[in-house]
Design a protein around this motif. Structure first.
Motif, PDB file in Angstrom:
ATOM      1  N   VAL A 233       0.802  -1.214   0.000  1.00  0.00           N
ATOM      2  CA  VAL A 233       0.000   0.000   0.000  1.00  0.00           C
ATOM      3  C   VAL A 233       0.845   1.279   0.000  1.00  0.00           C
ATOM      4  O   VAL A 233       0.474   2.276  -0.633  1.00  0.00           O
ATOM      5  CB  VAL A 233      -0.986  -0.010   1.192  1.00  0.00           C
ATOM      6  CG1 VAL A 233      -0.245  -0.045   2.520  1.00  0.00           C
ATOM      7  CG2 VAL A 233      -1.918   1.186   1.148  1.00  0.00           C
ATOM      8  N   ASP A 234       1.979   1.274   0.659  1.00  0.00           N
ATOM      9  CA  ASP A 234       2.788   2.487   0.741  1.00  0.00           C
ATOM     10  C   ASP A 234       4.008   2.460  -0.171  1.00  0.00           C
ATOM     11  O   ASP A 234       4.869   3.350  -0.096  1.00  0.00           O
ATOM     12  CB  ASP A 234       3.259   2.701   2.182  1.00  0.00           C
ATOM     13  CG  ASP A 234       2.105   3.018   3.124  1.00  0.00           C
ATOM     14  OD1 ASP A 234       1.183   3.721   2.692  1.00  0.00           O
ATOM     15  OD2 ASP A 234       2.136   2.545   4.271  1.00  0.00           O
ATOM     16  N   SER A 235       4.088   1.478  -1.037  1.00  0.00           N
ATOM     17  CA  SER A 235       5.296   1.329  -1.851  1.00  0.00           C
ATOM     18  C   SER A 235       5.189   1.982  -3.222  1.00  0.00           C
ATOM     19  O   SER A 235       6.193   2.439  -3.767  1.00  0.00           O
ATOM     20  CB  SER A 235       5.614  -0.162  -2.044  1.00  0.00           C
ATOM     21  OG  SER A 235       5.858  -0.774  -0.799  1.00  0.00           O
ATOM     22  N   ALA A 236       3.994   1.993  -3.803  1.00  0.00           N
ATOM     23  CA  ALA A 236       3.825   2.484  -5.159  1.00  0.00           C
ATOM     24  C   ALA A 236       3.387   3.950  -5.171  1.00  0.00           C
ATOM     25  O   ALA A 236       2.803   4.449  -4.211  1.00  0.00           O
ATOM     26  CB  ALA A 236       2.809   1.624  -5.903  1.00  0.00           C
ATOM     27  N   ARG A 237       3.666   4.617  -6.278  1.00  0.00           N
ATOM     28  CA  ARG A 237       3.224   5.994  -6.489  1.00  0.00           C
ATOM     29  C   ARG A 237       2.075   5.988  -7.503  1.00  0.00           C
ATOM     30  O   ARG A 237       2.211   5.450  -8.600  1.00  0.00           O
ATOM     31  CB  ARG A 237       4.386   6.838  -7.011  1.00  0.00           C
ATOM     32  CG  ARG A 237       4.098   8.334  -7.048  1.00  0.00           C
ATOM     33  CD  ARG A 237       5.331   9.138  -7.403  1.00  0.00           C
ATOM     34  NE  ARG A 237       5.680   9.063  -8.811  1.00  0.00           N
ATOM     35  CZ  ARG A 237       6.804   8.524  -9.270  1.00  0.00           C
ATOM     36  NH1 ARG A 237       7.679   7.974  -8.435  1.00  0.00           N
ATOM     37  NH2 ARG A 237       7.052   8.514 -10.562  1.00  0.00           N
ATOM     38  N   HIS A 238       0.957   6.579  -7.135  1.00  0.00           N
ATOM     39  CA  HIS A 238      -0.234   6.585  -7.986  1.00  0.00           C
ATOM     40  C   HIS A 238      -0.403   7.976  -8.597  1.00  0.00           C
ATOM     41  O   HIS A 238      -0.450   8.977  -7.868  1.00  0.00           O
ATOM     42  CB  HIS A 238      -1.473   6.217  -7.173  1.00  0.00           C
ATOM     43  CG  HIS A 238      -1.377   4.877  -6.518  1.00  0.00           C
ATOM     44  ND1 HIS A 238      -1.924   3.732  -7.070  1.00  0.00           N
ATOM     45  CD2 HIS A 238      -0.780   4.478  -5.360  1.00  0.00           C
ATOM     46  CE1 HIS A 238      -1.685   2.706  -6.281  1.00  0.00           C
ATOM     47  NE2 HIS A 238      -0.987   3.128  -5.234  1.00  0.00           N
ATOM     48  N   GLU A 239      -0.495   8.032  -9.920  1.00  0.00           N
ATOM     49  CA  GLU A 239      -0.575   9.306 -10.614  1.00  0.00           C
ATOM     50  C   GLU A 239      -1.732   9.303 -11.607  1.00  0.00           C
ATOM     51  O   GLU A 239      -2.069   8.262 -12.183  1.00  0.00           O
ATOM     52  CB  GLU A 239       0.727   9.585 -11.381  1.00  0.00           C
ATOM     53  CG  GLU A 239       1.957   9.610 -10.501  1.00  0.00           C
ATOM     54  CD  GLU A 239       3.241   9.822 -11.282  1.00  0.00           C
ATOM     55  OE1 GLU A 239       4.225  10.267 -10.673  1.00  0.00           O
ATOM     56  OE2 GLU A 239       3.253   9.538 -12.502  1.00  0.00           O
ATOM     57  N   MET A 240      -2.334  10.468 -11.817  1.00  0.00           N
ATOM     58  CA  MET A 240      -3.345  10.609 -12.863  1.00  0.00           C
ATOM     59  C   MET A 240      -3.261  12.023 -13.422  1.00  0.00           C
ATOM     60  O   MET A 240      -2.747  12.939 -12.768  1.00  0.00           O
ATOM     61  CB  MET A 240      -4.740  10.289 -12.345  1.00  0.00           C
ATOM     62  CG  MET A 240      -5.228  11.075 -11.171  1.00  0.00           C
ATOM     63  SD  MET A 240      -6.734  10.320 -10.464  1.00  0.00           S
ATOM     64  CE  MET A 240      -7.203  11.577  -9.256  1.00  0.00           C
ATOM     65  N   TRP A 241      -3.765  12.152 -14.671  1.00  0.00           N
ATOM     66  CA  TRP A 241      -3.650  13.413 -15.390  1.00  0.00           C
ATOM     67  C   TRP A 241      -5.004  13.843 -15.936  1.00  0.00           C
ATOM     68  O   TRP A 241      -5.898  13.008 -16.139  1.00  0.00           O
ATOM     69  CB  TRP A 241      -2.632  13.274 -16.522  1.00  0.00           C
ATOM     70  CG  TRP A 241      -1.250  13.005 -16.003  1.00  0.00           C
ATOM     71  CD1 TRP A 241      -0.414  13.878 -15.375  1.00  0.00           C
ATOM     72  CD2 TRP A 241      -0.544  11.750 -16.038  1.00  0.00           C
ATOM     73  NE1 TRP A 241       0.768  13.266 -15.026  1.00  0.00           N
ATOM     74  CE2 TRP A 241       0.718  11.955 -15.429  1.00  0.00           C
ATOM     75  CE3 TRP A 241      -0.837  10.481 -16.544  1.00  0.00           C
ATOM     76  CZ2 TRP A 241       1.666  10.955 -15.300  1.00  0.00           C
ATOM     77  CZ3 TRP A 241       0.100   9.479 -16.421  1.00  0.00           C
ATOM     78  CH2 TRP A 241       1.336   9.721 -15.794  1.00  0.00           C
ATOM     79  N   PRO A 242      -5.176  15.137 -16.181  1.00  0.00           N
ATOM     80  CA  PRO A 242      -6.500  15.669 -16.515  1.00  0.00           C
ATOM     81  C   PRO A 242      -7.187  15.022 -17.719  1.00  0.00           C
ATOM     82  O   PRO A 242      -8.418  14.944 -17.749  1.00  0.00           O
ATOM     83  CB  PRO A 242      -6.206  17.156 -16.789  1.00  0.00           C
ATOM     84  CG  PRO A 242      -5.008  17.460 -15.957  1.00  0.00           C
ATOM     85  CD  PRO A 242      -4.170  16.218 -16.003  1.00  0.00           C
ATOM     86  N   LYS A 243      -6.424  14.520 -18.695  1.00  0.00           N
ATOM     87  CA  LYS A 243      -7.050  13.938 -19.890  1.00  0.00           C
ATOM     88  C   LYS A 243      -7.633  12.551 -19.635  1.00  0.00           C
ATOM     89  O   LYS A 243      -8.242  11.959 -20.515  1.00  0.00           O
ATOM     90  CB  LYS A 243      -6.022  13.860 -21.031  1.00  0.00           C
ATOM     91  CG  LYS A 243      -5.441  15.212 -21.432  1.00  0.00           C
ATOM     92  CD  LYS A 243      -6.474  16.091 -22.108  1.00  0.00           C
ATOM     93  CE  LYS A 243      -5.923  17.477 -22.407  1.00  0.00           C
ATOM     94  NZ  LYS A 243      -4.836  17.496 -23.405  1.00  0.00           N
ATOM     95  N   GLY A 244      -7.405  12.010 -18.434  1.00  0.00           N
ATOM     96  CA  GLY A 244      -7.933  10.687 -18.104  1.00  0.00           C
ATOM     97  C   GLY A 244      -6.883   9.606 -17.997  1.00  0.00           C
ATOM     98  O   GLY A 244      -7.174   8.494 -17.564  1.00  0.00           O
TER      99      GLY A 244
END
Length: 454
Positions: A233-244
């Motif tokens: 749970v604390d190992s990965a980095r989760h990213e998202m961007w405005p275009k989806g």
């Protein structure tokens, strides 16, 4: 030595990046079951999504010479992407201007597209060059030299050929933004496709995007992953961007939470030895996992040229040791691994929203001296372009027995029961963990398309 846990990365994130675990970026749109089986919902997707986005027709590597073409069938539409004499690629609807007949059915190469019904012939650039009785029997005038196949906007990125049915869609670069910048260090066009499958599964296409938008399911569904990719749970980095678009960046070192009972990790030991690191030099499993990972970064940066890993030339510390699992809205996922690219795509079946086609393309970066590679999703494969796509029906796994036990097989095995659950009165909306924020974000961007906000 620093052997602390968690995701350790010196890489900076793109300025558009939103925290993919922060629900404050969400409106809270419900993910209701009818989205997965309603024909009316599927019709809205055709009208407001599929006819507006950019699709992948195929790979540039499949059409190296003038006249080479690929055919992409999507729902009841069909598109031809063909290499031109000047090296460019153009895309046309696969429909004769005479009476609509499909011109071709399979990828191939040609100097002219010939309609099998009445013999009309079109040049590679779509111009009609011959029609029977064209000069004597067309009251409106000879169509040859004037009429063209209807053309679609076409562009390329990442070694793929893209097209859109929408004349008013944004450019491909704008549509993909910021993916070209985020993935610029990977020489994607040099990757060799070593496995090529198209599998029919009994689930809506969105199951696939949902699945690849989170790694919360991994410890349950993929027990073989924690020994080499840490998805705690604390190992990965989760990213998202405005275009989806979005991604989960996962460190490729053993999970501490799921360590082997005997304290040995043969898989990671082999990786360290490959880069001249002694796995027995560490005093604890934690040091083996975390310091070994750091030592691996240093060794790869020092030895990549000597060992023939020329694709590392522009890749940074994170890219040579980690796994940015990336979803390109709405239906394409690319796993960027240090030595592999794995391409996934889901597309709806023409007549049933409860079925879809699942594409799996396993690609490997060539390494000097290698003749065989581990394709990650399809097992060991010769390091050479596979010539033919394997068309299969999943059929409870019986249709692709050679993939049994692979990660992608395990994912497909979950699809049918998930689809059935969407019909239950017991399901009204998803109750999501922070790691699954991107699942709801995907549906909210989809809603924006369907409701005319994009």
């Amino acid at each position: 030595m620093d052997i602390s846990g968690g995701f350790m990365s010196s890489q900076s994130t793109h300025p558009q990046t939103m925290d993919g675990r922060d629900p404050s970026h969400l409106r809270g749109d419900a993910i209701t079951g009818d989205r997965y089986y309603s024909k009316e919902f599927a019709e809205k997707e055709w009208e407001h999504l599929w006819t507006r986005i950019w699709h992948i027709a195929g790979r540039l590597a499949d059409i190296p010479e003038p006249g080479d073409y690929v055919v992409h069938n999507f729902l009841k539409e069909s598109v031809i992407a063909v290499r031109q004499d000047d090296g460019s690629v153009r895309a046309f609807y696969n429909s004769c201007r005479h009476r609509g007949m499909r011109l071709v059915h399979d990828d191939s190469s040609t100097e002219e597209f010939v309609c099998p019904y009445h013999g009309w012939r079109y040049a590679k650039d779509g111009l009609l060059v011959h029609a029977q009785d064209s000069d004597v029997d067309f009251p409106q005038g000879d169509p040859c030299g004037k009429l063209r196949l209807n053309e679609l906007r076409c562009d390329t990125w990442g070694g793929f050929v893209w097209y859109t049915m929408d004349d008013n869609a944004p450019t491909l670069a704008d549509y993909l933004d910021p993916m070209p910048e985020v993935a610029k260090n990977y020489p994607m066009d040099t990757a060799v496709r070593v496995a090529w499958y198209r599998v029919k599964i009994n689930a809506n296409w969105k199951f696939v995007t949902d699945n690849f938008s989170e790694s919360y399911h991994t410890r349950t569904a993929h027990p073989q992953v924690p020994p080499w990719i840490d998805q705690d749970v604390d190992s990965a980095r989760h990213e998202m961007w405005p275009k989806g678009h979005g991604r989960t960046v996962q460190p490729m070192h053993p999970s501490i939470s799921d360590r082997p009972a005997d304290g040995r990790n043969v898989m990671f030991e082999a990786v360290l030895r490959q880069w001249d690191i002694d796995p027995d030099s560490y005093d604890s499993y934690e040091e083996f996992a975390f310091q070994g990972w750091k030592d691996l970064k240093a060794a790869k940066q020092k030895l990549w040229r000597e060992k023939g890993y020329v694709h590392y030339e522009h890749m940074n510390d994170e890219e040579i040791t980690d796994s940015p699992h990336t979803v390109i809205f709405p239906n394409v996922t690319i796993s960027f691994l240090p030595d592999n690219l794995v391409f996934f795509r889901s597309e709806p079946c023409p007549d049933d929203p409860e079925k879809c086609y699942f594409d799996l393309w396993c690609m490997a970066f060539p390494v000097e001296g290698q003749t065989e590679v581990e394709s990650i999703m399809a097992g060991p494969k010769p390091l050479e372009e596979v010539a033919v796509c394997e068309h299969r029906d999943f059929d409870g796994g019986q249709g692709i027995p050679e993939l049994a036990g692979q990660i992608v097989y395990q994912d497909m095995s979950l699809a049918e029961a998930m689809q059935a659950g969407m019909h239950s009165k017991g399901y009204t909306d998803a109750v999501l963990s922070g790691q699954e924020t991107r699942v709801r974000f995907f549906h909210e961007v989809l809603n924006d398309y369907l409701e005319g906000r994009r």
